[in-house]
Motif scaffolding. Structure first.
Motif, short mmCIF file in Angstrom:
data_model
loop_
_atom_site.label_atom_id
_atom_site.label_comp_id
_atom_site.label_asym_id
_atom_site.label_seq_id
_atom_site.Cartn_x
_atom_site.Cartn_y
_atom_site.Cartn_z
N THR A 56 0.86 -1.19 0.00
CA THR A 56 0.00 0.00 0.00
C THR A 56 0.90 1.24 0.00
O THR A 56 2.06 1.17 0.43
N THR A 57 0.36 2.33 -0.48
CA THR A 57 1.16 3.56 -0.51
C THR A 57 0.34 4.72 0.05
O THR A 57 -0.89 4.67 0.06
N GLU A 58 1.02 5.73 0.47
CA GLU A 58 0.32 6.96 0.87
C GLU A 58 1.28 8.14 0.73
O GLU A 58 2.51 7.98 0.77
N ARG A 59 0.68 9.32 0.56
CA ARG A 59 1.48 10.53 0.47
C ARG A 59 1.31 11.30 1.78
O ARG A 59 0.17 11.50 2.22
N ARG A 60 2.40 11.67 2.38
CA ARG A 60 2.34 12.50 3.58
C ARG A 60 3.06 13.81 3.30
O ARG A 60 4.13 13.79 2.69
N VAL A 61 2.47 14.91 3.74
CA VAL A 61 3.12 16.21 3.51
C VAL A 61 3.39 16.87 4.86
O VAL A 61 2.49 16.96 5.70
N LEU A 62 4.63 17.26 5.05
CA LEU A 62 5.00 17.99 6.27
C LEU A 62 5.15 19.47 5.92
O LEU A 62 5.40 19.81 4.76
N TYR A 63 4.99 20.33 6.92
CA TYR A 63 5.02 21.78 6.69
C TYR A 63 6.05 22.43 7.60
O TYR A 63 6.15 22.08 8.78
N TYR A 64 6.79 23.36 7.03
CA TYR A 64 7.84 24.05 7.79
C TYR A 64 7.75 25.55 7.58
O TYR A 64 7.20 26.02 6.57
N GLU A 65 8.35 26.28 8.53
CA GLU A 65 8.32 27.75 8.46
C GLU A 65 9.29 28.31 7.43
O GLU A 65 9.03 29.31 6.79
N ASN A 66 10.46 27.67 7.30
CA ASN A 66 11.50 28.17 6.39
C ASN A 66 12.48 27.05 6.05
O ASN A 66 12.39 25.95 6.61
N VAL A 67 13.42 27.34 5.15
CA VAL A 67 14.34 26.27 4.71
C VAL A 67 15.28 25.79 5.82
O VAL A 67 15.69 24.63 5.83
N ILE A 68 15.57 26.68 6.75
CA ILE A 68 16.45 26.25 7.86
C ILE A 68 15.76 25.12 8.62
O ILE A 68 16.37 24.11 8.96
N GLU A 69 14.46 25.30 8.85
CA GLU A 69 13.70 24.25 9.55
C GLU A 69 13.67 22.94 8.76
O GLU A 69 13.75 21.86 9.33
N VAL A 70 13.53 23.06 7.44
CA VAL A 70 13.51 21.86 6.59
C VAL A 70 14.82 21.10 6.76
O VAL A 70 14.84 19.89 7.01
N MET A 71 15.93 21.82 6.62
CA MET A 71 17.25 21.19 6.70
C MET A 71 17.52 20.63 8.10
O MET A 71 18.08 19.56 8.25
N ARG A 72 17.06 21.39 9.10
CA ARG A 72 17.24 20.95 10.50
C ARG A 72 16.47 19.65 10.76
O ARG A 72 16.94 18.76 11.45
#
Ligand SMILES: C[S@@+](CC[C@H](N)C(=O)[O-])C[C@H]1O[C@@H](n2cnc3c(N)ncnc32)[C@H](O)[C@@H]1O
Length: 277
Positions: free
Chosen positions: A207-223
């Protein structure tokens, strides 16, 4: 019968994926991993529900491996559900295994090793649980053939992994900065299905699913990626320190993937696999 072969792996082999570097990334993250690992917990809980739904009627789950156990969050859950089973915590990173030890879980043993070079006896395991690990395999077929061999007749394995499309927004944003690889690529669902077809499992469900996470800025994404140790990029020696200018360019590259509320989206394409020997 002991589950481990007497000649346990001492050195982590260096293959086209630099396992030593992968181990180092995860080891660096080990102490704070649980703080950043919400996605891993959500996916792992879903995988664990599949196990419990299938296996709760079964009385014969004696030997379990948590393959790529990380800090042991799911080992602990497996241990409370299968309280009479022996569980092997298996991971490439010794520092991750040290984190598991701090949980003082009953009936567990520890084995450092590589999913592409499994040390388990043939026909020795009833259940293999592996949450978000096999995307780090060098060769999924080799890994799954060994998993199949290690399982007893009718033994089952439960995997989650990531598919192509994962981290797409970040990959696209980096392309606006330079042409170096900054994210790893992931297998397609087609490739995974074809690989599974080569392994003699009697039954496979995907089975598959798509999950989307949300961040304030790119620093948070990289962190967030660094926080779970998933920041090693294959074939790339060391991660450059991200200066202000680069972060600015990266944030600009991310513009197409910012939602109405100003949040940066990051997609994970998740694949769940249940396979019976
Ligand atoms: C994303 S974490 C998942 C940890 C745990 N399963 C969880 O759900 O919290 C991936 C884990 O796989 C381990 N790992 C990565 N490559 C591996 C390999 N080749 N063999 C064994 N473990 C590996 C890492 O050290 C890390 O602990």
């Amino acid at each position: 019968m002991p589950t481990l072969m007497p000649t346990q792996m001492k050195n982590i082999p260096t293959q086209s994926i630099n396992k030593q570097a992968v181990a180092e990334s995860f080891s660096k993250a080990a102490k704070h991993y649980d703080h950043f690992a919400q996605l891993q917990r959500d996916v792992g809980d879903q995988l664990l529900n599949m196990v419990i739904k299938d296996e709760s009627h079964s009385f014969a789950i004696n030997d379990i491996v948590d393959l790529g156990c990380g800090t042991g969050y799911f080992t602990e859950k497996l241990s409370s559900h299968f309280c009479h089973s022996n569980i092997t915590c298996f991971d490439l990173s010794a520092t991750m295994l040290d984190q598991v030890k701090k949980r003082h879980i009953n009936n567990v043993t520890f084995q450092q090793g590589d999913i592409d070079n499994l040390p388990f006896h043939e026909n020795s395991l009833d259940l293999i649980y592996s949450n978000l690990v096999v995307q780090w395999s060098d060769n999924l077929e080799v890994c799954l053939q060994q998993v199949h061999k290690s399982l007893k007749a009718e033994g089952r394995c439960y995997f989650s992994t990531l598919l192509n499309g994962t981290l797409d927004e970040l990959t696209q944003a980096w392309k606006q900065v330079d042409q170096n690889p900054h994210t790893n690529s992931f297998l397609s669902l087609k490739h995974i299905k074809e690989t599974l077809a080569k392994v003699p499992f009697s039954q496979v469900n995907i089975t598959t699913e798509r999950r989307v996470l949300y961040y304030e800025n790119v620093i948070e994404v990289m962190r967030a990626l660094k926080g779970v140790g998933a920041n090693h990029v294959h074939g790339h020696h060391s991660l450059q320190r991200l200066g202000r200018q680069i972060l600015k360019q990266l944030q600009a590259g991310y513009q197409p993937f910012i939602d109405e509320q100003g949040r940066l989206k990051l997609t994970y394409q998740v694949c769940y696999i249940e396979a019976t020997k």
